[in-house]
Design an enzyme around this catalytic site. Structure first.
Site, short mmCIF file in Angstrom:
data_model
loop_
_atom_site.label_atom_id
_atom_site.label_comp_id
_atom_site.label_asym_id
_atom_site.label_seq_id
_atom_site.Cartn_x
_atom_site.Cartn_y
_atom_site.Cartn_z
N THR A 30 -16.83 -26.55 -18.93
CA THR A 30 -16.11 -26.32 -17.68
C THR A 30 -15.25 -25.13 -17.99
O THR A 30 -15.11 -24.76 -19.16
CB THR A 30 -15.22 -27.56 -17.39
OG1 THR A 30 -16.07 -28.69 -17.22
CG2 THR A 30 -14.33 -27.41 -16.19
N GLU A 36 -23.91 -32.38 -12.52
CA GLU A 36 -22.70 -33.14 -12.19
C GLU A 36 -23.00 -34.60 -11.85
O GLU A 36 -22.09 -35.44 -11.87
CB GLU A 36 -21.99 -32.47 -11.01
CG GLU A 36 -20.49 -32.42 -11.12
CD GLU A 36 -20.03 -31.49 -12.22
OE1 GLU A 36 -19.38 -31.96 -13.15
OE2 GLU A 36 -20.32 -30.27 -12.14
O1 DON Z 1 -15.57 -33.05 -13.54
C1 DON Z 1 -15.42 -33.38 -14.71
O2 DON Z 1 -14.47 -34.04 -15.10
C2 DON Z 1 -16.43 -32.95 -15.73
N1 DON Z 1 -17.69 -32.68 -15.11
C3 DON Z 1 -15.87 -31.77 -16.42
C4 DON Z 1 -16.75 -31.30 -17.54
C5 DON Z 1 -16.00 -30.57 -18.56
O3 DON Z 1 -14.82 -30.40 -18.50
C6 DON Z 1 -16.76 -30.10 -19.68
N2 DON Z 1 -15.91 -29.27 -20.52
N3 DON Z 1 -15.64 -29.26 -21.63
#
Ligand code: DON
Length: 575
Positions: free
Chosen positions: A384, A423
């Site tokens: 992310t 997602e």
């Molecule tokens: O929305 C979320 O919480 C996750 N899909 C975020 C993924 C994420 O932060 C990956 N990073 N290191």
């Protein structure tokens, strides 16, 4: 169909209650900010902290052209979709917390489950979760929200023309950018995971360290978005191409794209330590989790008194608080358009004081005894990216968006260069079965058509007396809000300069696995501190570096941007 109606109904009733506003459509958004009164500088400079140098360069260009923090944020988001493909995206989604003209706003552009999604779509005949199905390939993809979110934010608050904010991204896609070592390393490890399963290699296989990498298909898509607006992505040629590459492989149709809407929501707001915290509401669990952590820590002032930062006792007390937060998360958090999330109760002072009083200062509470706290009885994959922006007029943008795992599902919609997210893994595929991040969930986060999967992303802004004090956020899945929590307490409880507060070692506990502390490589896992923590009854689990915080602190009137030393981020100020 039924769920669909239910969703519409509940969004409509929330809209009537003034809690959310649904975008009127991609053409009708009216800019309000640009027509407002002339702006007076309140900060010495504008500033950004962002995951790579190209994002910072894009912001620089936008500020030079007279843009504000929102214009810069939108330009960064499109740029990172090109230059930071492991997480920057237009094929994913995210959240933006804004503070504009002294008022807080929040836009939710999280992905939604396709209309054809079902509760059991990731289970086999025996009802077991099919490994990898929600993570890699077409079935893992949620309907992307980034383009809608950026369109909404820029049209409501931007000063520049839409074309101006798209220009840097188009340039990097068309003319290329120089791929750095970390990006290529990440590409290599993702390519192994996707091998034989997706078309990832066709698009990203040729990327080499130190060489210019061009993405002509993506340049064409971005140019059409620049010319036609967001409707290009949801109704235009780009929508046709996405739907065509899904046909026979995945679930997303033209109708899904056509129906997608970003939603303006009421941010979670809380008073803490003389500051106003403005942070992410459901479908993120992060804002609720952050407020719970901060308030419980304040309630336990006596217990924290004299306890050194990151000592064994400090780590224990944080884990005790985190246990309770993750118990609530698993039970109550989900998409508020489908499930009534009791945000006010979960962040209520009296409730949290009661929860804090259950903390055992001496030893880890038995995991099974820690259940959701409101009287009835969830981790995520890992990439992310976050960026923080302030402009000299005092506005701030805190934006976290994601493809979920590095490079998402590994699928590129044919002919578009758009990497699509995975997602769908953030839903609870089956109650109680952990996802990629090891977190579990319940009905609140079950799969339903059009529903948004529960997130941990926590773009946050702290203000004091109406002025921005801190803008912060990070990637890290379920570690996101425990990371933000540690940075905030390092700054405000321990008076550390932001640079040190961000660099300090971080710890994470999330109820499950029982009494497990996730441990960064900063301190040896067989060292003295580790031994002391183990002696308290914890199991240590080594993990890679935790998060990639991009934050800006305002000292007096001077923004100080800091990029986490864990990543390849860049912090920059602009006159
Ligand atoms: O929305 C979320 O919480 C996750 N899909 C975020 C993924 C994420 O932060 C990956 N990073 N290191």
């Amino acid at each position: 169909m039924k769920a669909n109606n239910k969703a519409k109904l509940s969004i409509a009733s929330l809209a009537i209650a003034g809690l959310v506003s649904i975008s009127a459509g991609f053409l009708e958004a009216t800019p309000v900010y640009a027509k407002g009164p002339a702006q007076q500088a309140v900060f010495a400079t504008s500033a950004v902290s962002v995951a790579d140098q190209y994002g910072a360069d894009a912001a620089q260009q936008i500020f030079k052209e007279g843009g504000n923090a929102v214009d810069a944020a939108v330009a960064i988001a499109f740029t990172l979709a090109v230059t930071y493909p492991e997480a920057g995206n237009i094929g994913g989604g995210g959240f933006m917390t804004l503070y504009v003209n002294g008022k807080p706003y929040f836009i939710d552009y999280r992905e939604r489950a396709p209309l054809a999604a079902t509760r059991t779509m990731y289970l086999d005949d025996k009802g077991e979760v099919i490994k990898g199905k929600s993570l890699v390939g077409y079935y893992a993809v949620g309907v992307p929200g980034t383009v809608a979110g950026m369109w909404e934010a820029q049209h409501r608050f931007g000063r520049l023309k839409w074309k101006q904010v798209l220009a840097p991204a188009i340039k990097y896609a068309r003319d290329g950018f120089v791929a750095d070592e970390l990006l290529v390393q990440r590409r290599d490890s993702a390519a192994k995971e996707f091998e034989g399963k997706t078309n990832f290699d066709t698009y990203f296989g040729s990327m080499k360290v130190g060489e210019t990498f061009k993405q002509p298909d993506l340049a064409a898509v971005l140019t059409r978005i620049s010319n036609n607006g967001a409707k290009e992505f949801y109704n235009g040629k780009t929508a046709d191409l996405i739907a065509a590459s899904m046909r026979g492989h995945g679930l997303i149709t033209k109708r899904d794209l056509h129906d997608y809407r970003a939603v303006w929501r009421q941010p979670v707001e809380a008073k803490w330590n003389g500051y106003e915290i403005i942070t992410a509401p459901p479908p993120s669990s992060g804002g609720v989790g952050l407020v719970q952590l901060l308030k419980m820590k304040a309630d336990l002032k006596q217990d924290f008194n004299g306890v050194d930062l990151n000592s064994a006792q400090y780590i224990h007390l944080l884990a005790e608080i985190e246990k309770r937060v993750f118990a609530d998360r698993a039970q109550y958090l989900g998409d508020p358009d489908f499930y009534k999330v009791p945000v006010a109760q979960l962040t209520d002072d009296a409730y949290l004081a009661k929860r804090a009083a259950e903390v055992n200062p001496n030893a880890p509470s038995d995991t099974k005894s820690v259940v959701a706290g409101l009287g009835t009885s969830m981790p995520e994959k890992a990439e992310t990216t976050h960026f923080s922006v302030v402009d000299k007029w005092g506005n701030a943008v805190s934006n976290t968006y994601t493809l979920n795992g590095y490079f998402g599902s590994g699928v590129i919609a044919q002919g578009t260069g758009i990497l699509l997210n995975d997602e769908m893994d953030d839903f609870a595929a089956k109650p109680g079965v952990p996802n990629m991040f090891g977190v579990v969930g319940s009905d609140a986060n079950s799969i339903e058509p059009n529903k948004r999967p529960l997130s941990s992303m926590t773009p946050t802004i702290l203000t004091k007396d109406g002025k921005v004090s801190l803008v912060t956020g990070t990637p890290g899945g379920s570690r996101i809000f425990t990371t933000i929590f540690q940075v905030i307490t390092n700054v405000y409880d321990f008076n550390m300069p932001l640079k040190d507060a961000v660099a300090a070692m971080r710890f994470h506990h999330q109820l499950l696995p029982p009494n497990t502390i996730f441990w960064e490589p900063y301190a040896p896992i067989d060292g003295e501190l580790a031994k002391q923590v183990e002696a308290k009854g914890y199991v240590l689990k080594a993990q890679n570096f935790n998060g990639d915080v991009q934050a800006i602190k305002i000292n007096g009137d001077t923004p100080v941007p800091i990029s986490d030393p864990r990543g390849r981020g860049v912090a920059r100020v602009f006159q």
